[in-house]
Design a protein around this motif. Structure first.
Motif, short mmCIF file in Angstrom:
data_model
loop_
_atom_site.label_atom_id
_atom_site.label_comp_id
_atom_site.label_asym_id
_atom_site.label_seq_id
_atom_site.Cartn_x
_atom_site.Cartn_y
_atom_site.Cartn_z
N PHE A 197 0.62 -1.22 0.12
CA PHE A 197 0.04 -0.03 0.01
C PHE A 197 0.94 1.39 -0.26
O PHE A 197 0.28 2.45 -0.77
CB PHE A 197 -0.95 -0.17 1.15
CG PHE A 197 -2.10 -1.09 0.99
CD1 PHE A 197 -2.92 -0.50 0.51
CD2 PHE A 197 -1.97 -2.31 1.34
CE1 PHE A 197 -4.37 -1.30 0.44
CE2 PHE A 197 -3.09 -3.24 1.50
CZ PHE A 197 -4.26 -2.60 0.84
N ILE A 198 2.06 1.16 0.61
CA ILE A 198 2.97 2.17 0.51
C ILE A 198 3.40 2.74 -0.73
O ILE A 198 3.43 3.91 -1.35
CB ILE A 198 4.44 2.02 1.49
CG1 ILE A 198 3.72 1.83 2.85
CG2 ILE A 198 5.13 3.26 1.62
CD1 ILE A 198 2.86 3.01 3.55
N HIS A 199 3.96 1.65 -1.78
CA HIS A 199 4.06 1.61 -2.96
C HIS A 199 3.00 2.33 -3.83
O HIS A 199 3.27 3.08 -4.70
CB HIS A 199 4.70 0.47 -3.59
CG HIS A 199 5.75 -0.29 -2.70
ND1 HIS A 199 5.89 -1.53 -2.71
CD2 HIS A 199 6.86 0.47 -1.91
CE1 HIS A 199 6.96 -2.01 -1.92
NE2 HIS A 199 7.39 -0.81 -1.22
N TYR A 200 1.73 1.70 -3.60
CA TYR A 200 0.68 2.19 -4.41
C TYR A 200 0.61 3.62 -3.96
O TYR A 200 0.15 4.51 -5.13
CB TYR A 200 -0.59 1.57 -3.91
CG TYR A 200 -1.90 1.82 -4.81
CD1 TYR A 200 -1.75 1.29 -6.08
CD2 TYR A 200 -2.71 2.34 -4.27
CE1 TYR A 200 -2.91 1.55 -7.04
CE2 TYR A 200 -4.01 2.57 -5.16
CZ TYR A 200 -3.81 2.32 -6.29
OH TYR A 200 -5.06 2.51 -7.10
N ALA A 201 0.63 4.15 -2.93
CA ALA A 201 0.50 5.43 -2.34
C ALA A 201 1.52 6.47 -3.40
O ALA A 201 1.14 7.45 -3.90
CB ALA A 201 0.67 5.76 -0.95
N ALA A 202 2.63 6.13 -3.30
CA ALA A 202 3.59 6.64 -4.30
C ALA A 202 3.16 6.58 -5.72
O ALA A 202 3.51 7.72 -6.41
CB ALA A 202 4.95 6.01 -3.94
N LEU A 203 2.48 5.62 -6.18
CA LEU A 203 2.27 5.56 -7.60
C LEU A 203 0.89 6.78 -7.88
O LEU A 203 0.92 7.41 -8.95
CB LEU A 203 1.74 4.21 -7.89
CG LEU A 203 1.22 4.12 -9.45
CD1 LEU A 203 2.11 4.30 -10.40
CD2 LEU A 203 0.56 2.40 -9.08
N ILE A 204 -0.01 6.84 -7.01
CA ILE A 204 -1.05 7.71 -6.86
C ILE A 204 -0.40 9.00 -6.95
O ILE A 204 -0.89 9.81 -7.48
CB ILE A 204 -1.98 7.32 -5.63
CG1 ILE A 204 -2.60 6.12 -5.82
CG2 ILE A 204 -3.15 8.47 -5.71
CD1 ILE A 204 -3.37 5.73 -7.05
N TRP A 205 0.71 9.21 -6.27
CA TRP A 205 1.46 10.51 -6.05
C TRP A 205 1.79 11.08 -7.74
O TRP A 205 1.55 12.31 -7.94
CB TRP A 205 2.38 10.70 -5.32
CG TRP A 205 2.93 12.15 -4.94
CD1 TRP A 205 3.81 12.62 -6.03
CD2 TRP A 205 3.11 12.65 -3.90
NE1 TRP A 205 4.13 13.91 -5.66
CE2 TRP A 205 3.75 13.88 -4.12
CE3 TRP A 205 2.40 12.79 -2.78
CZ2 TRP A 205 3.98 15.05 -3.25
CZ3 TRP A 205 2.65 13.74 -1.91
CH2 TRP A 205 3.32 14.90 -2.25
N VAL A 206 2.42 10.00 -8.42
CA VAL A 206 2.72 10.20 -10.02
C VAL A 206 1.65 10.73 -10.66
O VAL A 206 1.86 11.56 -11.42
CB VAL A 206 3.55 8.94 -10.22
CG1 VAL A 206 3.89 9.26 -11.73
CG2 VAL A 206 4.80 8.49 -9.35
N LEU A 207 0.57 9.93 -10.27
CA LEU A 207 -0.79 10.22 -11.33
C LEU A 207 -1.27 11.70 -10.90
O LEU A 207 -1.51 12.31 -11.88
CB LEU A 207 -1.84 9.27 -11.10
CG LEU A 207 -1.50 7.83 -11.49
CD1 LEU A 207 -2.62 6.75 -11.31
CD2 LEU A 207 -1.06 7.90 -12.88
#
Length: 357
Positions: free
Chosen positions: A237-247
């Motif tokens: 979930f931490i990695h996914y949050a960083a991915l959402i930041w890129v979006l």
């Protein structure tokens, strides 16, 4: 993708026009060099136990792409085109009248030249060999929008970004609607064991995959995507949050574009090493950025010094320049000698640049 960007950079620097052509039913144009059998179609009256032997390629067989490319390749070689060793889909022809370059991707191609007469003869040759569609000036290629201006060509993937954000927002309403100003949080360090694993990691992998392709025209997200791609095997979930930041960052740059500079076609490289920067293994991490817009097959004449390598470590530069320091480097062997040889003959120039720059 590297060849496409390099070709556009060279065309911009030399003020060449870019054209696009398409082959209709490419895989139906080819004779098979191998013996291929297939089951008769349901509507074909064939005796029981019989099979069809194919004489021409059709869609769906593994030999079709290879047969199509070989016929197209032979067609260009017959008119004195040369196949590039750096990219086998890149062909060029140099003569007294100028240079013509053709880059093929399946059945789409980009053509550029230094004189219009050679382009005309090439198009006539291709139309005599295949059923072609002349699309005129390059406008849209592999999801990349290309616009021409007085300063050169402008690349963007605005529609591609819009599709990504719409698809991602539908599947995850938590994606921020407010644009962010950096592709990743400042000083963020991600670990493999950060947070709880995602129950369905497929979505994470799909988004990282489309962002890898998007980095072709958005180099500012390349570093963030490189970091996120290290966790596709078991994202959390931490990695996914960083991915959402890129979006969220993409939402703020959706209208921006990439404009290749009208440069002198020289090579520049930047490199840096992080001391124990990997938070999982505490190993060194090496970063490099190469601005490579020099290809001899693109009609570029090299001017020495050919390349400029910028580093923030004066000790490394001293080792490359002075062979006396070789005894102090325990693990450097072949690479150091190769770089030094290029430096001696004048192909590489080493220069110091502070880390803050």
């Amino acid at each position: 993708m590297t060849s496409i960007r390099t070709l556009i950079v060279v065309a911009t620097a030399k003020h060449w026009s870019l054209y696009q052509m398409d082959v209709k039913n490419a895989f139906f144009n080819d004779d098979l060099s191998e013996t291929v059998y297939m089951q008769p179609p349901p509507s074909f009256p064939a005796p029981p136990g019989h099979a069809c032997c194919l004489c021409h390629a059709i869609y769906g067989i593994k030999q079709a792409p290879r047969a199509w490319f070989e016929r197209f390749r032979q067609s260009l070689l017959s008119i004195s085109f040369i196949e590039s060793l750096a990219d086998y889909a890149l062909f060029y022809q140099s003569s007294a009248s100028g240079t013509v370059i053709l880059l093929l991707y399946v059945d789409d191609m980009i053509i550029t030249r230094s004189d219009s007469s050679t382009i005309t003869s090439l198009k006539q040759h291709l139309q005599s060999q295949f059923e072609m569609k002349d699309l005129g000036s390059l406008r849209y290629f592999l999801g990349i929008e290309v616009a021409s201006s007085s300063c050169g060509y402008i690349l963007s993937q605005q529609k591609y970004i819009t599709d990504i954000l719409e698809c991602a927002t539908l599947s995850d309403p938590s994606i921020a609607t407010t644009p962010l100003f950096t592709p990743m949080e400042i000083n963020l360090k991600l670990r493999h064991d950060d947070g709880h694993p995602l129950s369905q990691p497929t979505r994470y992998r799909e988004l990282v995959g489309v962002l890898v392709y998007l980095s072709a025209t958005c180099p500012d997200i390349a570093y963030a995507v490189h970091i996120l791609s290290q966790f596709v095997s078991s994202p959390t979930f931490i990695h996914y949050a960083a991915l959402i930041w890129v979006l969220g960052y993409l939402r703020g740059i959706i209208t921006k574009s990439l404009s290749p500079p009208d440069s002198s076609l020289s090579l520049r490289a930047y490199s840096d090493v992080g001391w124990a920067d990997d938070v999982d293994t505490r190993r060194f991490t090496t970063d490099f950025c190469i601005f490579w817009d020099h290809l001899s097959s693109l009609g570029v004449v090299s001017v020495k010094p050919l390349s400029l390598v910028l580093r923030d470590n004066k000790s490394v530069i001293a080792i490359f320049i002075n062979p006396v320091f070789y005894e102090r480097t325990k693990y450097i062997k072949v690479d150091c000698h190769v770089v030094r040889q290029e430096h001696v003959v004048g192909n590489i120039t080493l220069s110091y640049v502070p880390s803050k720059e």
